[in-house]
Write a protein that holds these residues in place. Structure first.
Motif, short mmCIF file in Angstrom:
data_model
loop_
_atom_site.label_atom_id
_atom_site.label_comp_id
_atom_site.label_asym_id
_atom_site.label_seq_id
_atom_site.Cartn_x
_atom_site.Cartn_y
_atom_site.Cartn_z
N ARG A 34 0.81 -1.21 0.00
CA ARG A 34 0.00 0.00 0.00
C ARG A 34 0.85 1.27 0.00
N GLY A 35 2.15 1.09 -0.13
CA GLY A 35 3.02 2.24 -0.32
C GLY A 35 3.65 2.81 0.93
N TYR A 36 3.57 2.10 2.05
CA TYR A 36 4.12 2.62 3.29
C TYR A 36 5.58 2.17 3.49
N ASP A 37 6.31 2.96 4.23
CA ASP A 37 7.68 2.62 4.63
C ASP A 37 7.56 1.66 5.81
N VAL A 38 7.89 0.39 5.58
CA VAL A 38 7.74 -0.64 6.61
C VAL A 38 9.11 -1.21 6.93
N ARG A 39 9.44 -1.29 8.23
CA ARG A 39 10.71 -1.83 8.67
C ARG A 39 10.49 -3.11 9.48
N MET A 40 11.17 -4.17 9.09
CA MET A 40 11.11 -5.41 9.85
C MET A 40 12.04 -5.31 11.05
N THR A 41 11.54 -5.71 12.19
CA THR A 41 12.33 -5.71 13.42
C THR A 41 12.46 -7.14 13.92
N SER A 42 13.35 -7.32 14.86
CA SER A 42 13.54 -8.65 15.43
C SER A 42 12.32 -9.03 16.26
N GLY A 43 12.09 -10.31 16.42
CA GLY A 43 10.96 -10.77 17.23
C GLY A 43 11.24 -10.61 18.71
N GLY A 44 10.16 -10.67 19.48
CA GLY A 44 10.33 -10.68 20.92
C GLY A 44 10.50 -9.33 21.58
N ALA A 45 10.19 -8.24 20.91
CA ALA A 45 10.26 -6.93 21.56
C ALA A 45 9.31 -6.90 22.75
N ARG A 46 9.78 -6.36 23.87
CA ARG A 46 8.95 -6.34 25.07
C ARG A 46 7.72 -5.46 24.90
N THR A 47 7.90 -4.33 24.24
CA THR A 47 6.83 -3.35 24.09
C THR A 47 6.96 -2.67 22.73
N GLY A 48 5.95 -1.87 22.39
CA GLY A 48 6.03 -1.08 21.17
C GLY A 48 7.16 -0.09 21.20
#
Length: 219
Positions: A34-48
């Motif tokens: 849909r045209g957004y800048d999306v960044r993949m992060t590592s799994g398991g982040a405690r919070t946003g």
């Protein structure tokens, strides 16, 4: 819901760039298409906030704003009100926002987070419980007394955000399941602006029925 938040963020007068951070490839692929800048992060982040810090560590910039798709904003001016304290005062490390809570049942709802502030508008505590407690039930005779709902939107200075993410989960954060308590527990101040604009929490599927479908963000 994610696109709703992204659209609201892009409408803010103070937002230069909107990035969607996720560890889910399904979200990545749909929002990228849909045209957004999306960044993949590592799994398991405690919070946003920890997820946002991972993205911020790879970027320049002074102020980063954490938006989460279960806090549906009705008006982009809420973002302006959160960011403005950091623009006006370099001593403010973190800012968030509150709105007056008039409904007694909402005060009792553990999914609605309450915040208590000092006279300078800095947070004293956040809780899922009813704070402050009206021990003698004087509030019906005191219209000047009120409860405030905390809205889950945060603005951080980059250096504070990165330091926050390096800290261990605090005991208060673990008890209440509120990430902002880590900041208070380790001595950071949080300025709490006030808004009159609506926001909608989505904690259970039935909450979706309460969203205003006439909002332009749906279309």
């Amino acid at each position: 819901m994610i696109e709703w938040i992204a659209r609201k963020a892009s409408q803010s007068d103070f937002v230069d760039e909107v990035i969607i951070a996720t560890d889910d490839e399904r979200i990545h692929d749909v929002m990228k298409s849909r045209g957004y800048d999306v960044r993949m992060t590592s799994g398991g982040a405690r919070t946003g906030t920890d997820r946002m810090a991972e993205v911020a560590s790879q970027m320049a910039g002074d102020i980063f704003v954490n938006l989460q798709s279960d806090e549906i904003l009705s008006d982009s001016r809420i973002l302006d009100q959160v960011i403005e304290p950091l623009l006006k005062d370099p001593r403010v490390p973190i800012a968030t926002i509150r709105r007056k809570l008039a409904n007694r049942m909402d005060r009792m709802n553990p999914n609605i987070v309450k915040v208590v502030c000092n006279q300078a508008q800095y947070a004293l505590y956040f809780s899922r419980s009813v704070v402050p407690a009206d021990r003698d039930e004087i509030s019906p005779q005191r219209p000047d007394l009120s409860w405030d709902q905390h809205l889950g939107v945060y603005a951080y200075r980059r250096n504070v955000l990165l330091e926050f993410a390096r800290l261990p989960t605090s005991p208060l954060e673990e008890l209440e399941k509120l990430e902002q308590l880590r900041a208070l527990d380790y001595g950071f101040s949080i300025f709490v602006a006030r808004t009159e604009h609506e926001s909608y929490r989505v904690d259970v599927p039935s909450d979706l029925d309460l969203l205003p479908r006439n909002d332009a963000a749906w279309t």
